[in-house]
Design a protein around this motif. Structure first.
Motif, PDB file in Angstrom:
ATOM      1  N   ALA A  54     -32.461 115.131  -2.434  1.00  0.00           N
ATOM      2  CA  ALA A  54     -33.041 115.563  -1.152  1.00  0.00           C
ATOM      3  C   ALA A  54     -33.051 114.360  -0.213  1.00  0.00           C
ATOM      4  CB  ALA A  54     -34.461 116.092  -1.337  1.00  0.00           C
ATOM      5  N   GLU A  55     -33.483 114.604   1.023  1.00  0.00           N
ATOM      6  CA  GLU A  55     -33.667 113.536   2.005  1.00  0.00           C
ATOM      7  C   GLU A  55     -35.136 113.131   1.971  1.00  0.00           C
ATOM      8  OE1 GLU A  55     -30.838 112.943   4.082  1.00  0.00           O
ATOM      9  OE2 GLU A  55     -31.749 111.152   4.971  1.00  0.00           O
ATOM     10  N   TYR A  56     -35.371 111.829   1.957  1.00  0.00           N
ATOM     11  CA  TYR A  56     -36.731 111.304   1.888  1.00  0.00           C
ATOM     12  C   TYR A  56     -37.022 110.496   3.143  1.00  0.00           C
ATOM     13  CZ  TYR A  56     -36.797 112.811  -2.943  1.00  0.00           C
ATOM     14  OH  TYR A  56     -36.768 113.587  -4.080  1.00  0.00           O
ATOM     15  N   PHE A  57     -38.167 110.800   3.761  1.00  0.00           N
ATOM     16  CA  PHE A  57     -38.557 110.134   4.996  1.00  0.00           C
ATOM     17  C   PHE A  57     -39.869 109.387   4.808  1.00  0.00           C
ATOM     18  CE2 PHE A  57     -35.457 111.749   7.936  1.00  0.00           C
ATOM     19  CZ  PHE A  57     -35.076 112.979   7.424  1.00  0.00           C
ATOM     20  N   CYS A  58     -39.891 108.151   5.258  1.00  0.00           N
ATOM     21  CA  CYS A  58     -41.103 107.360   5.333  1.00  0.00           C
ATOM     22  C   CYS A  58     -41.659 107.494   6.745  1.00  0.00           C
ATOM     23  CB  CYS A  58     -40.774 105.905   5.022  1.00  0.00           C
ATOM     24  SG  CYS A  58     -42.170 104.781   5.036  1.00  0.00           S
ATOM     25  N   ALA A  59     -42.973 107.547   6.885  1.00  0.00           N
ATOM     26  CA  ALA A  59     -43.565 107.711   8.208  1.00  0.00           C
ATOM     27  C   ALA A  59     -44.865 106.930   8.297  1.00  0.00           C
ATOM     28  CB  ALA A  59     -43.828 109.188   8.503  1.00  0.00           C
ATOM     29  N   VAL A  60     -45.204 106.506   9.518  1.00  0.00           N
ATOM     30  CA  VAL A  60     -46.464 105.819   9.772  1.00  0.00           C
ATOM     31  C   VAL A  60     -47.230 106.534  10.875  1.00  0.00           C
ATOM     32  CG1 VAL A  60     -45.517 103.596   9.090  1.00  0.00           C
ATOM     33  CG2 VAL A  60     -45.563 104.221  11.494  1.00  0.00           C
ATOM     34  N   SER A  61     -48.517 106.312  10.868  1.00  0.00           N
ATOM     35  CA  SER A  61     -49.385 106.831  11.906  1.00  0.00           C
ATOM     36  C   SER A  61     -50.501 105.810  12.122  1.00  0.00           C
ATOM     37  CB  SER A  61     -49.981 108.165  11.498  1.00  0.00           C
ATOM     38  OG  SER A  61     -51.045 108.522  12.347  1.00  0.00           O
ATOM     39  N   VAL A  62     -50.959 105.716  13.352  1.00  0.00           N
ATOM     40  CA  VAL A  62     -52.087 104.835  13.616  1.00  0.00           C
ATOM     41  C   VAL A  62     -53.363 105.647  13.751  1.00  0.00           C
ATOM     42  CG1 VAL A  62     -50.726 103.018  14.651  1.00  0.00           C
ATOM     43  CG2 VAL A  62     -51.677 104.816  16.106  1.00  0.00           C
ATOM     44  N   GLY A  63     -53.280 106.933  13.488  1.00  0.00           N
ATOM     45  CA  GLY A  63     -54.467 107.765  13.563  1.00  0.00           C
ATOM     46  C   GLY A  63     -54.968 107.919  14.969  1.00  0.00           C
ATOM     47  N   GLY A  64     -56.235 108.102  15.114  1.00  0.00           N
ATOM     48  CA  GLY A  64     -56.807 108.247  16.439  1.00  0.00           C
ATOM     49  C   GLY A  64     -56.653 109.641  16.980  1.00  0.00           C
ATOM     50  N   ALA A  65     -56.704 109.748  18.278  1.00  0.00           N
ATOM     51  CA  ALA A  65     -56.757 111.051  18.928  1.00  0.00           C
ATOM     52  C   ALA A  65     -55.486 111.872  18.719  1.00  0.00           C
ATOM     53  CB  ALA A  65     -57.014 110.874  20.424  1.00  0.00           C
ATOM     54  N   THR A  66     -54.347 111.218  18.608  1.00  0.00           N
ATOM     55  CA  THR A  66     -53.098 111.968  18.476  1.00  0.00           C
ATOM     56  C   THR A  66     -52.638 112.070  17.034  1.00  0.00           C
ATOM     57  OG1 THR A  66     -52.342 111.395  20.689  1.00  0.00           O
ATOM     58  CG2 THR A  66     -50.681 112.064  19.103  1.00  0.00           C
ATOM     59  N   ASN A  67     -52.678 110.952  16.314  1.00  0.00           N
ATOM     60  CA  ASN A  67     -52.228 110.938  14.919  1.00  0.00           C
ATOM     61  C   ASN A  67     -50.780 111.398  14.767  1.00  0.00           C
ATOM     62  OD1 ASN A  67     -52.469 110.533  12.153  1.00  0.00           O
ATOM     63  ND2 ASN A  67     -53.059 112.637  11.774  1.00  0.00           N
ATOM     64  N   LYS A  68     -49.933 111.098  15.740  1.00  0.00           N
ATOM     65  CA  LYS A  68     -48.534 111.477  15.612  1.00  0.00           C
ATOM     66  C   LYS A  68     -47.860 110.617  14.558  1.00  0.00           C
ATOM     67  CE  LYS A  68     -47.211 108.415  19.413  1.00  0.00           C
ATOM     68  NZ  LYS A  68     -46.775 108.379  20.832  1.00  0.00           N
ATOM     69  N   LEU A  69     -46.852 111.168  13.898  1.00  0.00           N
ATOM     70  CA  LEU A  69     -46.097 110.452  12.882  1.00  0.00           C
ATOM     71  C   LEU A  69     -44.851 109.839  13.500  1.00  0.00           C
ATOM     72  CD1 LEU A  69     -46.322 113.074  10.004  1.00  0.00           C
ATOM     73  CD2 LEU A  69     -47.448 110.856  10.073  1.00  0.00           C
ATOM     74  N   ILE A  70     -44.567 108.612  13.077  1.00  0.00           N
ATOM     75  CA  ILE A  70     -43.331 107.939  13.465  1.00  0.00           C
ATOM     76  C   ILE A  70     -42.500 107.802  12.208  1.00  0.00           C
ATOM     77  CG2 ILE A  70     -42.319 105.832  14.406  1.00  0.00           C
ATOM     78  CD1 ILE A  70     -45.093 105.546  15.894  1.00  0.00           C
ATOM     79  N   PHE A  71     -41.306 108.382  12.214  1.00  0.00           N
ATOM     80  CA  PHE A  71     -40.491 108.489  11.025  1.00  0.00           C
ATOM     81  C   PHE A  71     -39.370 107.453  11.002  1.00  0.00           C
ATOM     82  CE2 PHE A  71     -41.815 112.420   8.943  1.00  0.00           C
ATOM     83  CZ  PHE A  71     -42.516 113.081   9.937  1.00  0.00           C
ATOM     84  N   GLY A  72     -38.957 107.106   9.768  1.00  0.00           N
ATOM     85  CA  GLY A  72     -37.724 106.369   9.604  1.00  0.00           C
ATOM     86  C   GLY A  72     -36.549 107.327   9.679  1.00  0.00           C
ATOM     87  N   THR A  73     -35.346 106.785   9.509  1.00  0.00           N
ATOM     88  CA  THR A  73     -34.137 107.596   9.645  1.00  0.00           C
ATOM     89  C   THR A  73     -33.790 108.362   8.377  1.00  0.00           C
ATOM     90  OG1 THR A  73     -32.870 105.613   9.137  1.00  0.00           O
ATOM     91  CG2 THR A  73     -33.098 106.201  11.464  1.00  0.00           C
ATOM     92  N   GLY A  74     -34.531 108.116   7.304  1.00  0.00           N
ATOM     93  CA  GLY A  74     -34.333 108.887   6.089  1.00  0.00           C
ATOM     94  C   GLY A  74     -33.382 108.242   5.089  1.00  0.00           C
ATOM     95  N   THR A  75     -33.593 108.576   3.821  1.00  0.00           N
ATOM     96  CA  THR A  75     -32.727 108.131   2.728  1.00  0.00           C
ATOM     97  C   THR A  75     -32.345 109.341   1.903  1.00  0.00           C
ATOM     98  OG1 THR A  75     -33.733 105.934   2.581  1.00  0.00           O
ATOM     99  CG2 THR A  75     -32.514 106.729   0.651  1.00  0.00           C
ATOM    100  N   LEU A  76     -31.051 109.555   1.744  1.00  0.00           N
ATOM    101  CA  LEU A  76     -30.586 110.654   0.900  1.00  0.00           C
ATOM    102  C   LEU A  76     -30.543 110.177  -0.546  1.00  0.00           C
ATOM    103  CD1 LEU A  76     -29.426 113.462   0.433  1.00  0.00           C
ATOM    104  CD2 LEU A  76     -27.150 112.502   0.888  1.00  0.00           C
ATOM    105  N   LEU A  77     -31.358 110.782  -1.379  1.00  0.00           N
ATOM    106  CA  LEU A  77     -31.339 110.495  -2.813  1.00  0.00           C
ATOM    107  C   LEU A  77     -30.380 111.477  -3.460  1.00  0.00           C
ATOM    108  CD1 LEU A  77     -32.366 109.069  -5.354  1.00  0.00           C
ATOM    109  CD2 LEU A  77     -34.259 110.723  -5.418  1.00  0.00           C
ATOM    110  N   ALA A  78     -29.281 110.946  -4.004  1.00  0.00           N
ATOM    111  CA  ALA A  78     -28.249 111.795  -4.607  1.00  0.00           C
ATOM    112  C   ALA A  78     -28.261 111.550  -6.108  1.00  0.00           C
ATOM    113  CB  ALA A  78     -26.885 111.467  -4.021  1.00  0.00           C
ATOM    114  N   VAL A  79     -28.808 112.503  -6.867  1.00  0.00           N
ATOM    115  CA  VAL A  79     -28.903 112.358  -8.305  1.00  0.00           C
ATOM    116  C   VAL A  79     -27.691 113.007  -8.960  1.00  0.00           C
ATOM    117  CG1 VAL A  79     -30.293 112.804 -10.353  1.00  0.00           C
ATOM    118  CG2 VAL A  79     -31.407 112.419  -8.134  1.00  0.00           C
ATOM    119  N   GLN A  80     -27.009 112.221  -9.766  1.00  0.00           N
ATOM    120  CA  GLN A  80     -25.783 112.692 -10.413  1.00  0.00           C
ATOM    121  C   GLN A  80     -26.023 112.907 -11.900  1.00  0.00           C
ATOM    122  OE1 GLN A  80     -22.916 109.605  -9.503  1.00  0.00           O
ATOM    123  NE2 GLN A  80     -23.768 109.367  -7.458  1.00  0.00           N
ATOM    124  N   PRO A  81     -25.394 113.926 -12.480  1.00  0.00           N
ATOM    125  CA  PRO A  81     -25.588 114.195 -13.924  1.00  0.00           C
ATOM    126  C   PRO A  81     -24.898 113.136 -14.791  1.00  0.00           C
ATOM    127  CG  PRO A  81     -23.967 115.699 -12.988  1.00  0.00           C
ATOM    128  CD  PRO A  81     -24.544 114.935 -11.821  1.00  0.00           C
TER     129      PRO A  81
END
Lengths: 116, 114
Positions: free
Chosen positions: B87-114
């Motif tokens: 799947a795609e995994y995203f890291c995000a930060v928030s400073v909380g407060g009145a909005t608490n909006k999330l700021i995301f990274g660009t994502g990492t695709l984890l590709a698990v192979q058998p």
């Protein structure tokens, strides 16, 4: 219980058309967020509502974007005169409140908008 | 302003091997940290969060992350991955407060192979 729902799931619009995207948050959730996710990118914040009040719209990219939540529940994101650069997945999220214990945001499945 | 960096756009790994997905953030104030997972054509699901307290945070599906303030990092780890973790995994930060909006990274695709 039911999660965040969004409709339509897919929308194709011709350049210049207006579109309206709907978000139904989890019942009782005070906070509602809209994010835009371009292909291959992370979601980017558009706007935030606390009940019916739009407290932050700093992420809206232009005045063609408008959001409302008139009764503090369902929200609509409207894009006027769509442009190709508006093509993206629009994600809606809701959270119980704005205190630390209720920070978790629950996301809907998104609406994929394609402007041709 | 806050920002999140996920240096690895894709991480290939064999099934049952351990994995680490890296996340670094930048902020002049205290932040809250999150990892979300996104399966194809679905919304984001919260894996785990750091709000305060213990710096080692355990989440769903066997994932854990450690908050390192001095390194400004919040790397995600799993000791043994499954095919279903692809799947795609995203890291995000928030400073909380009145909005608490999330700021995301660009994502990492984890590709698990058998």
């Amino acid at each position: 219980g039911a999660g965040v729902s969004q409709s339509p799931r897919y929308k194709v619009a011709k350049r210049g058309q207006d579109v309206a995207l709907r978000c139904d948050p989890i019942s009782g959730h005070v906070s509602l967020f809209w994010y835009q996710q371009a292909l291959g990118q992370g979601p980017e914040f558009l706007t935030y509502f606390q009940n019916e009040a739009q407290l932050d719209k700093s992420g809206l990219p232009s005045d063609r974007f408008f959001a409302e939540r008139p009764e503090g529940s369902v929200s609509t994101l409207k894009i006027q005169r769509t442009q190709q650069e508006d093509s993206a997945v629009y994600l809606c999220a809701s959270s119980l409140g704005w205190t630390e214990s209720s920070y978790e945001q629950y996301f809907g499945p998104g609406t994929r908008l394609t402007v041709t | 302003a806050q920002s999140v960096t996920q240096l690895d756009s894709q991480v290939p790994v064999f099934e049952e091997a351990p994995v680490e997905l890296r996340c670094n953030y930048s902020s002049s104030v205290s932040v809250y940290l999150f990892w979300y997972v996104q399966y194809p054509n679905q919304g984001l699901q919260l894996l785990l969060k750091y709000l305060s307290g213990s710096t080692l945070v355990k989440g769903i599906n066997g994932f854990e992350a450690e908050f390192n303030k001095s390194q400004t990092s919040f790397h995600l780890r799993k000791p043994s991955v499954h095919i279903s973790d692809t799947a795609e995994y995203f890291c995000a930060v928030s400073v909380g407060g009145a909005t608490n909006k999330l700021i995301f990274g660009t994502g990492t695709l984890l590709a698990v192979q058998p």
